[in-house]
Design an enzyme around this catalytic site. Structure first.
Site, PDB file in Angstrom:
ATOM      1  CD  GLU A  24      24.842  -9.070 -19.717  1.00  0.00           C
ATOM      2  OE1 GLU A  24      24.836 -10.083 -20.504  1.00  0.00           O
ATOM      3  OE2 GLU A  24      25.787  -8.803 -18.989  1.00  0.00           O
ATOM      4  N   GLY A  56       0.871  -1.176   0.127  1.00  0.00           N
ATOM      5  CA  GLY A  56      -0.041   0.105  -0.033  1.00  0.00           C
ATOM      6  C   GLY A  56       0.886   1.071   0.054  1.00  0.00           C
TER       7      GLY A  56
END
Length: 410
Positions: A386, A362
């Protein structure tokens, strides 16, 4: 789950977990905020002997391989992916030197990278060449007994703190992809300087820099493998370095879930712990299943790679030959598809898991003084560097189609 780790691999996990918990966790927010390189942490990891877990004993490593690199990356990343990347940044530099370097090149550079005496980095990306590595503008023109390098590299992890760089440049622009070559360039070489330091969303303890080459002379002894084989060197090296990115993703997703579970077990709403709500339970279950599925694929891939790579390394050291040549002679598979799958599955899981963790926590999950939002910021890059996950999917499909065609003609 029991993955039947060896005793030495369990030792790596135990040592890494302890170091991460005791040394990294208390300072991870500081380095994320300041974007400083975590030198005190690097020295701790250096003293622990963990930096060379994936390199042969002949070059100062501990004799491990891909699996050991995966375990180190995963368990450091459970606490901080940014610091994990910062202290293990040498691996993408060391791997191409290990696999494609001559015996002399291996002896010259690998021991310092294994011990941490010097840091390494990998530089292929340019402003106009990201996923399309064939579009390199950086050129290395043959000149006498060496090459003259000109151009710019950007998004270099390790940046200014590194000492040794594997750099890709075109030695014959007319040949396109077949005209790219790989070089080892050392800090301090005349004509090599640094441009701007990038300001990033995540992994902020790992510095990312622009590299500038202006009439930078490189001796011919620094050419890695063969002229014109640079793109192949990069692609084959990625096969063995992408699992560490997948491990980073698995690690940070695991860390986010553990921090989230600890919080939501005591967080109460409507008079009860929020873990009693089925909506939360289902999110937790999905997170746990995604992480474990990714880990299982990753470990299986790493072990398959090491099964072929380790004997080739041993023979190359014994016979003073190039590791790749031994791999080829032994018929060792590259595992490109499985490496790509590991990165896709693990990084996609990490992004979803960390977003869900913020949701479960929350409002507090969105706050900078609570660790969950950092995990979410760090996770996103694992889908990008990558090779983006879209490029990984291209690689997976390409291998599938090629294998199907081979089976049909067999």
């Amino acid at each position: 789950m029991d993955y039947s780790l060896t005793e030495s691999q369990r030792d790596i996990v135990d040592l890494t977990d302890r170091l991460a918990r005791e040394k990294i966790k208390p300072v991870r927010a500081h380095y994320d905020e300041t974007e400083e390189y975590p030198w005190p942490i690097f020295e701790e990891v250096k003293r622990s002997g963990l930096l060379g877990v994936y390199l042969p004993e002949a070059y100062g490593g501990t004799g491990g391989g891909t699996m050991e690199a995966v375990l180190l990356s995963e368990h450091l990343s459970q606490v901080c992916a940014g610091i994990s990347l910062a202290v293990t940044t040498s691996a993408p530099c060391a791997i191409p030197i290990l696999i494609f370097g001559s015996p002399e090149q291996r002896r010259r550079w690998l021991p310092d990278l294994a011990s941490g005496a010097r840091l390494g980095a990998f530089a292929i990306t340019e402003p106009s060449a990201g996923s399309d590595a064939t579009a390199l503008a950086c050129q290395a023109k043959p000149d006498g007994d060496g090459y003259v390098l000109n151009g710019i590299k950007n998004f270099c992890s390790g940046g200014e703190v590194a000492d040794v760089y594997v750099v890709f440049a075109s030695t014959d622009p007319k040949r396109g992809a077949r005209g790219i070559s790989a070089f080892v360039v050392e800090k301090g070489t005349k004509g090599f300087s640094f441009g701007k330091k990038e300001q990033k969303m995540g992994i902020r303890a790992s510095p990312t820099y622009e590299l500038v080459f202006q009439d930078c002379r490189i001796p011919k002894e620094n050419l890695l493998f063969k002229e014109g084989f640079g793109l192949f060197v990069a692609q084959a090296s990625f096969d063995f370095t992408r699992p560490a990115i997948a491990a980073q993703a698995v690690g940070l997703a695991t860390g986010a879930m553990e921090e989230t579970l600890a919080y939501i077990r005591v967080r109460r709403q409507f008079g009860q712990a929020i873990t009693s709500f089925q909506a939360i339970q289902h999110m937790l279950a999905d997170c746990a299943a995604a992480i474990e599925a990714g880990r299982a694929l990753l470990y299986a891939t790493a072990r398959a790679m090491d099964k072929g790579l380790t004997p080739a390394i041993d023979k190359a050291i014994k016979d003073d030959t190039i590791v790749y040549n031994e791999m080829k002679a032994m018929g060792v598979e590259r595992w490109s598809m499985e490496s790509a799958m590991s990165k896709v599955v693990c990084s996609d899981a990490a992004v979803k898991v960390t977003i869900d963790c913020v949701q479960m926590c929350g409002g507090i999950g969105y706050m900078r003084d609570f660790p969950i939002e950092k995990f979410m910021r760090d996770a996103k890059i694992t889908q990008i560097y990558e090779g983006t996950n879209q490029i990984q999917r291209n690689e997976i499909a390409s291998v599938m189609i090629r294998r199907a065609a081979q089976e049909k003609t067999a």
